[in-house]
Design a protein around this motif. Structure first.
Motif, PDB file in Angstrom:
ATOM      1  N   ILE A 102      60.449  61.862  59.985  1.00  0.00           N
ATOM      2  CA  ILE A 102      61.877  62.210  60.123  1.00  0.00           C
ATOM      3  C   ILE A 102      62.253  62.445  61.584  1.00  0.00           C
ATOM      4  O   ILE A 102      63.261  61.909  62.074  1.00  0.00           O
ATOM      5  CB  ILE A 102      62.209  63.445  59.259  1.00  0.00           C
ATOM      6  CG1 ILE A 102      62.114  63.081  57.772  1.00  0.00           C
ATOM      7  CG2 ILE A 102      63.611  63.980  59.584  1.00  0.00           C
ATOM      8  CD1 ILE A 102      62.165  64.273  56.840  1.00  0.00           C
ATOM      9  N   SER A 305      67.695  59.458  60.109  1.00  0.00           N
ATOM     10  CA  SER A 305      66.519  60.317  59.911  1.00  0.00           C
ATOM     11  C   SER A 305      66.322  60.631  58.433  1.00  0.00           C
ATOM     12  O   SER A 305      65.196  60.554  57.908  1.00  0.00           O
ATOM     13  CB  SER A 305      66.684  61.618  60.702  1.00  0.00           C
ATOM     14  OG  SER A 305      66.858  61.371  62.071  1.00  0.00           O
ATOM     15  N   GLY A 309      63.381  59.127  55.942  1.00  0.00           N
ATOM     16  CA  GLY A 309      62.583  60.148  55.260  1.00  0.00           C
ATOM     17  C   GLY A 309      62.575  59.964  53.752  1.00  0.00           C
ATOM     18  O   GLY A 309      61.523  60.067  53.109  1.00  0.00           O
TER      19      GLY A 309
END
Length: 376
Positions: A102, A305, A309
């Motif tokens: 992430i 991000s 993730g």
């Protein structure tokens, strides 16, 4: 101006906003963030010529913010602690991988989007991933560019928070995740403990908070990487560890879940309200083309991000959504996101994914901030 009236007016109006439902989506507790932004902007603008009143209000809002964090994080950690051993045993190293996936995604997105003033984007990176330790690292590394770094962080923070909150509510619908099925699967995968204590021990609760604050102030130094867990990380870990321990001497860390849930909800409402009240004026009064672009970039960095993730955690690491949603919030170091994840999933087990990922995300933020500063 009575700041207690402002706080509870924000909570009242925010709860009402949060109840508005559009199809299957509603803001829930996060409505207080939006009401806080509006009330904070309006109230501060009324006293824009009186610096003494504004400073006094901001001081109170900061105290509300810190106290609400203590209530929310400690209660979340104590509730989730009963299942900590089983989940760590099953998922273990996957949380470490998630943290770096992430933060690395956010770093690369920032690198691609950054323009000629890299220091604003250094701050934007920490703001998009709502990381105070990341901001501290950047300020420590380049103190001469403090104004640019803080400016980037300030405009990046609110879009970063909103990206995580919206994701926690919308992703299950977008990815067609049946939350109830995921909770049942989790129940079959680990040993979820159903027993609940009848009492609430203020003696033990106070010790959890004291140890957490002290632990959060410890500076971990690993050569080029130096970081603190801060109050949030310290209290979360102390509540998870002591809650797992259960009993020690005269202390009983097994507490009534309903009481803890009430503390958790009040802490979250107060936390989101104070974030809005503190950020409202600066966010809404400085809107122009340049700052809107910065906020958009922050939102994009946060979404990238989160998306990476989710894809990595769900389809490669095969992590149950309940735990994964917490790990996403932990990787984004987002306390408001954790509240949204708990609310949208109606499950406290979310907090274990958050608690296990959070410390490693802090390390990732420190490392990638330092790298970002070195790139010309």
């Amino acid at each position: 101006m009575n700041t207690y009236i402002l706080l509870f007016l924000t909570i009242l109006s925010g709860i009402l906003i949060g109840k508005i439902k559009i199809k299957n989506f509603k803001l829930g507790s996060s409505g207080t963030l939006f009401s806080g932004l509006l009330i904070g902007w309006y109230t501060t603008s009324q006293f824009s010529n009186n610096l003494e009143i504004i400073n006094s209000m901001n001081k109170d809002f900061k105290q509300f913010f810190l106290f609400s964090l203590i209530l929310f994080i400690s209660s979340v950690g104590l509730i989730a602690s009963k299942d900590l051993k089983s989940i760590i045993k099953k998922y273990g190293v996957k949380f470490i991988i998630m943290a770096f996936v992430i933060t690395l995604s956010g770093f690369l997105a920032t690198l691609i989007l950054s323009s000629n003033n890299k220091y604003i984007f250094v701050g934007l990176f920490s703001g998009a991933l709502t990381s105070s330790p990341g901001l501290a690292t950047a300020l420590e590394t380049a103190p001469n560019f403090e104004k640019d770094i803080i400016s980037g962080y300030s405009f990046g923070y609110v879009p970063g928070v909103l990206a995580v909150i919206f994701s926690m509510y919308l992703l299950p619908h977008i990815l067609k995740i049946n939350v109830n099925d995921e909770k049942k699967k989790l129940l079959g995968e680990i040993n979820i403990k159903k027993e609940d204590a009848k009492n609430f021990d203020f003696l033990s609760y106070s010790l959890v908070i004291i140890i957490g604050i002290l632990f959060g102030n410890i500076n971990f130094n690993f050569g080029v990487v130096s970081f603190k867990l801060g109050m949030t990380g310290g209290i979360l870990l102390s509540s998870l560890i002591l809650g797992t321990m259960g009993n020690f001497w005269i202390f009983n860390f097994k507490m009534n879940k309903n009481i803890l849930k009430n503390l958790q909800e009040f802490g979250l409402l107060m936390f989101l309200s104070s974030v809005g009240l503190r950020s409202g004026y600066k966010t809404l009064s400085n809107l122009n083309i340049e700052t809107l672009y910065l906020m958009l970039y922050s939102f994009i960095i946060a979404i990238i991000s989160i998306s990476v993730g989710v894809i990595f955690g769900k389809y490669i690491l095969k992590i149950n959504w309940i735990i994964l949603s917490g790990a996403i919030c932990g990787g984004m170091t987002s306390t408001p996101g954790l509240g949204a994840a708990i609310d949208s999933n109606d499950s406290e087990e979310v907090a274990i994914g958050y608690g296990a990922t959070y410390p490693f995300a802090l390390i990732g933020m420190v490392i990638f901030n330092k790298i970002l500063m070195m790139i010309k």
